[in-house]
Design an enzyme around this catalytic site. Structure first.
Site, PDB file in Angstrom:
ATOM      1  N   LYS A 174       0.832  -1.209   0.000  1.00  0.00           N
ATOM      2  CA  LYS A 174       0.000   0.000   0.000  1.00  0.00           C
ATOM      3  C   LYS A 174       0.865   1.256   0.000  1.00  0.00           C
ATOM      4  CE  LYS A 174      -3.728   2.476  -0.004  1.00  0.00           C
ATOM      5  NZ  LYS A 174      -4.864   2.439   0.930  1.00  0.00           N
ATOM      6  N   LYS A 243      -0.972  12.367   4.846  1.00  0.00           N
ATOM      7  CA  LYS A 243      -0.464  11.422   5.838  1.00  0.00           C
ATOM      8  C   LYS A 243       0.195  10.228   5.153  1.00  0.00           C
ATOM      9  CE  LYS A 243      -2.725   8.105   7.282  1.00  0.00           C
ATOM     10  NZ  LYS A 243      -2.779   6.619   7.036  1.00  0.00           N
TER      11      LYS A 243
END
Length: 299
Positions: A174, A243
């Protein structure tokens, strides 16, 4: 074959879509969210509200999480009212969040020691529309046995499910996905600004470039959204992508790499969020370029 009872923790944009997909597929789903008002997006469709993650675990064979970051995962699993406190009903945790590979490995080991439950990290990509229709992508990490237990459930939620290695491998994948997505969003914004400034028909660019080396799902799905300035309601939040990009930057530096395109994407999203757009759609980063163009024009 009897379907497992599902617990779902984290009813944000993606969590809502995934929960409703599970309900559509006939699963019993017990839900919890830190902000309880979000439960009203799924309870009217058949989800069962719980007062804590522990209560979710007690009612579930499999607990799924889709929360903001690793700290939220740890809170939901290991706090006094967390999943680990819910007893031995839960046999498997599937973490759909975007979290930290090493933190994930540590959490999986700790949960196994406390309750015996397995862990599959299964971060997702594709956005809420594909989550709602079962077409999203899942990049998974876990043991062969835990993945085999998770796979039928994930197959009901996603069109592409791939085991990338042991626990933590899904989160590592990811990170790479977010590197491509985050830099790609910035490239799409800059391509749009180029097209509009040059005076061509910017809306026809995806059609024109289809099938060539510049073609991609970003060009065909994201660019038209940017070009139409169709940012409401948000499909994802700029603060979340920032983030994620910061995590990509930190991970690459841990590996001794200096990846300058990723570094620039972090700066671009940091500048955008600093303008007050934390909760704006990630695709609306094109507004940063409009703001800068207007500032130059005003000077």
């Amino acid at each position: 074959m009897t379907k497992p009872r599902i617990g779902f923790i984290g009813i944000g944009i993606m969590g809502e879509a995934m929960t409703r997909r599970l309900l559509d597929k006939g699963y019993q789903v017990t839900v919890w969210n830190l902000e309880p008002e979000r439960l009203e997006t799924v309870v009217p469709h058949g989800a069962r509200p719980a007062a804590s993650p522990a209560e979710v675990a007690t009612a579930s064979d499999v607990v799924m999480l889709c929360v903001l970051h690793m700290a939220a995962v740890e809170r939901c699993v290991f706090a006094g009212d967390g999943v680990a406190a819910g007893g031995s009903s839960t046999k498997l945790v599937i973490d759909l969040s975007t979290a930290d590979p090493e933190g994930t490995r540590q959490a999986a080991g700790k949960l196994k020691a406390l309750t015996g439950a397995g862990w599959v990290d299964a971060p997702v990509s594709g956005g809420p529309q594909l989550a709602r229709t079962g077409g999203m992508t899942v990049m998974a990490g876990g043991s062969d046995d835990d993945f085999a237990a998770a796979q039928p459930l994930l197959a009901d939620m996603a069109g592409n499910v791939t085991l990338m290695g042991p626990v933590g491998a899904g989160q590592t994948t990811k990170i790479i996905n977010q590197a491509i997505v985050g830099t790609g969003y910035v490239v799409m914004a800059e391509a749009l600004m180029l097209a509009e400034a040059a005076g061509i028909d910017a809306a026809r660019l995806p059609q024109c470039l289809a099938g060539g080396h510049a073609d991609s799902s970003l060009l065909q799905r994201l660019y038209p959204q940017m070009q139409a300035r169709a940012f409401e309601p948000p499909a994802s939040y700029a603060r979340q992508l920032l983030k994620d990009l910061k995590a990509v930057k930190a991970f690459s530096r841990e590996l001794g790499l200096d990846l300058k395109v990723i570094e620039e994407a972090v700066h671009r999203y940091a500048d955008y969020v600093a303008l007050g757009h934390e909760m704006s759609d990630s695709a609306a980063v094109v507004k940063l370029y409009e703001h800068e163009a207007a500032a130059r024009g005003g000077g």
